[in-house]
Scaffold this motif. Structure first.
Motif, mmCIF file in Angstrom:
data_model
loop_
_atom_site.group_PDB
_atom_site.id
_atom_site.type_symbol
_atom_site.label_atom_id
_atom_site.label_comp_id
_atom_site.label_asym_id
_atom_site.label_seq_id
_atom_site.Cartn_x
_atom_site.Cartn_y
_atom_site.Cartn_z
ATOM 1 N N LEU A 213 -68.827 3.759 -95.603
ATOM 2 C CA LEU A 213 -68.891 2.363 -95.187
ATOM 3 C C LEU A 213 -70.283 1.789 -95.403
ATOM 4 O O LEU A 213 -70.418 0.626 -95.794
ATOM 5 C CB LEU A 213 -68.450 2.213 -93.731
ATOM 6 N N GLU B 284 -70.405 -16.375 -91.825
ATOM 7 C CA GLU B 284 -70.808 -15.292 -92.725
ATOM 8 C C GLU B 284 -72.008 -14.535 -92.161
ATOM 9 O O GLU B 284 -72.100 -13.318 -92.299
ATOM 10 C CB GLU B 284 -71.143 -15.855 -94.113
ATOM 11 N N LEU C 265 -74.133 -9.597 -89.554
ATOM 12 C CA LEU C 265 -74.862 -8.937 -88.471
ATOM 13 C C LEU C 265 -73.960 -8.019 -87.642
ATOM 14 O O LEU C 265 -74.442 -7.082 -87.008
ATOM 15 C CB LEU C 265 -75.498 -9.983 -87.546
ATOM 16 N N SER C 266 -72.649 -8.315 -87.632
ATOM 17 C CA SER C 266 -71.767 -7.532 -86.762
ATOM 18 C C SER C 266 -71.342 -6.213 -87.403
ATOM 19 O O SER C 266 -70.849 -5.322 -86.724
ATOM 20 C CB SER C 266 -70.533 -8.340 -86.384
ATOM 21 N N LYS C 267 -71.561 -6.103 -88.718
ATOM 22 C CA LYS C 267 -71.128 -4.874 -89.404
ATOM 23 C C LYS C 267 -71.863 -3.622 -88.876
ATOM 24 O O LYS C 267 -71.214 -2.602 -88.628
ATOM 25 C CB LYS C 267 -71.353 -5.030 -90.914
ATOM 26 N N VAL D 93 -70.314 1.653 -83.336
ATOM 27 C CA VAL D 93 -69.322 1.902 -82.280
ATOM 28 C C VAL D 93 -68.297 2.938 -82.729
ATOM 29 O O VAL D 93 -67.909 3.806 -81.956
ATOM 30 C CB VAL D 93 -68.646 0.576 -81.857
ATOM 31 N N ARG D 94 -67.919 2.894 -84.016
ATOM 32 C CA ARG D 94 -66.916 3.853 -84.485
ATOM 33 C C ARG D 94 -67.414 5.288 -84.344
ATOM 34 O O ARG D 94 -66.727 6.144 -83.788
ATOM 35 C CB ARG D 94 -66.563 3.571 -85.943
ATOM 36 N N ILE E 110 -72.812 -14.142 -88.948
ATOM 37 C CA ILE E 110 -72.369 -13.281 -87.843
ATOM 38 C C ILE E 110 -71.616 -12.073 -88.394
ATOM 39 O O ILE E 110 -71.779 -10.949 -87.915
ATOM 40 C CB ILE E 110 -71.490 -14.080 -86.845
ATOM 41 N N SER E 111 -70.822 -12.314 -89.441
ATOM 42 C CA SER E 111 -70.075 -11.216 -90.067
ATOM 43 C C SER E 111 -71.029 -10.157 -90.613
ATOM 44 O O SER E 111 -70.812 -8.957 -90.464
ATOM 45 C CB SER E 111 -69.189 -11.784 -91.171
ATOM 46 N N ALA F 125 -68.060 6.183 -80.512
ATOM 47 C CA ALA F 125 -66.826 6.344 -79.745
ATOM 48 C C ALA F 125 -66.160 7.663 -80.092
ATOM 49 O O ALA F 125 -65.721 8.406 -79.191
ATOM 50 C CB ALA F 125 -65.881 5.179 -80.033
ATOM 51 N N PHE G 56 -72.930 -3.110 -85.988
ATOM 52 C CA PHE G 56 -72.394 -2.843 -84.654
ATOM 53 C C PHE G 56 -71.076 -2.082 -84.742
ATOM 54 O O PHE G 56 -70.862 -1.092 -84.047
ATOM 55 C CB PHE G 56 -72.212 -4.172 -83.913
ATOM 56 N N SER G 57 -70.176 -2.542 -85.648
ATOM 57 C CA SER G 57 -68.874 -1.872 -85.752
ATOM 58 C C SER G 57 -69.029 -0.465 -86.329
ATOM 59 O O SER G 57 -68.315 0.456 -85.920
ATOM 60 C CB SER G 57 -67.889 -2.700 -86.574
#
Lengths: 97, 240
Positions: B228, B160, B165-167, B173-174, B162-163, B177, B169-170
């Motif tokens: 988001l 949970e 903390l990774s949000k 990147v979206r 990592i989930s 990109a 990042f995603s």
């Protein structure tokens, strides 16, 4: 005696309706595929983000505790699990929008 | 022919150094400053005559305001309206930053992970602060959702975390990109226009269409980023 004619005209009507319906279905499928492509792109990012962040955490914890490969391996796998959790969560997010 | 990636290069305009750190005022910083100042001036000019029945110039910022207001209301809920100003600023900054990048000779700061990543990390810190402020110790429940046996805690808590903390990042990147890809495509098509001579009219027509599409993408990506981060913020306020 009227029956065969009726059936023929009915067949024609059914054909017309069928053609209309397939055209409509094809259009809606095309529209859906655009949205699905965007969603698929998003989910692939979610998965990679999880693995990447897990990798980073593992790498820096290894530097901190000097346990070189172990925490990196453990946290990368946990990151993969977190990525799948992210995908699961984001698939539910779309329902609210 | 110059490289399509040359447009993303950061060049220092006023070289500055602070205790060995390079804090030069770069072209990226200039673009951010222009965007922020432009938003403030635009809103000040459009809202100079404030009346109860809005005229044309007043109704534009009001429509934007209401749009984001409703967005926050539906995605975060009534208690999220306290944080409306943050979300509204985020939307305006990214949308105008994306649009500013489409001008010739300008710079797209939203195509840099460092610039957008900072905003996302800011959203993460904001979310954690809001969560702790509103739910106190109950916020720690985020890491161990109800119904999960305590024996599984050593496995679920890191996942949970990592989930969470990774949000950012995603999110980053979206946006990055999308912006980078669009600008590279415009540059390559522009190269075709020059290289093909008289036949360059064909890619030129195509490029004009792509530019319109890019404007749409610029606003759409800012909108998606805002939605988001709203949902992300909303998670902190509601218990699962």
């Amino acid at each position: 005696m009227k029956k065969p004619q009726d059936i023929a005209s009915l067949d024609k009507k059914i054909d017309v309706f069928k053609k209309k319906r397939t055209a409509k279905q094809a259009q809606s499928v095309r529209e859906d595929s655009h949205q699905n492509a965007a969603k698929g792109f998003q989910m692939s990012i979610e998965l990679i983000a999880g693995v990447f962040i897990g990798f980073c955490i593992g790498y820096f914890l290894d530097l901190l505790f000097q346990t070189k490969p172990w925490l990196l391996a453990v946290f990368t796998v946990l990151g993969g699990a977190a990525g799948i959790l992210n995908i699961y969560k984001s698939s539910h997010e779309g329902e609210n929008i | 022919m110059s490289s399509p990636l040359e447009q993303f290069e950061i060049k220092p305009l006023i070289p500055l150094e602070f205790h060995g750190y390079n804090i030069s005022f770069s072209n990226s910083a200039l673009a951010m400053t222009i965007t922020s100042v432009f938003i403030v001036i635009l809103f000040a000019v459009l809202l100079r005559k404030r009346t109860i029945i809005p005229n044309l110039s007043q109704s534009v910022p009001e429509a934007l305001y209401e749009f984001i207001y409703n967005l926050v209301k539906t995605n975060v809920g009534k208690q999220g309206l306290k944080y409306f100003s943050f979300i509204f600023c985020l939307f305006l900054y990214i949308a105008f930053g994306n649009l500013f990048g489409l001008f010739p000779y300008s710079f797209t700061f939203t195509s840099h992970i460092a610039a957008v990543g900072f905003l996302s990390v800011l959203a993460l810190l904001f979310k954690i602060c809001v969560g702790i402020y509103n739910r106190k110790w109950g916020y720690l429940r985020t890491f161990l959702p109800k119904g999960i046996p305590y024996a599984l805690a050593p496995l679920v808590v890191p996942i949970e975390a990592i989930s969470l903390l990774s949000k950012p990042f995603s999110l980053t990147v979206r946006l990055v990109a999308n912006m980078t890809v669009g600008h590279i495509m415009l540059k390559i098509l522009g190269g075709f226009v020059v290289a093909l001579g008289i036949f360059g009219v064909v890619p030129l027509l195509f490029q004009s269409l792509i530019i319109i599409f890019e404007m749409f993408i610029a606003v759409l990506q800012a909108f998606i980023y805002t939605v988001l981060s709203c949902i992300y913020l909303g998670d902190a306020l509601h218990s699962h």
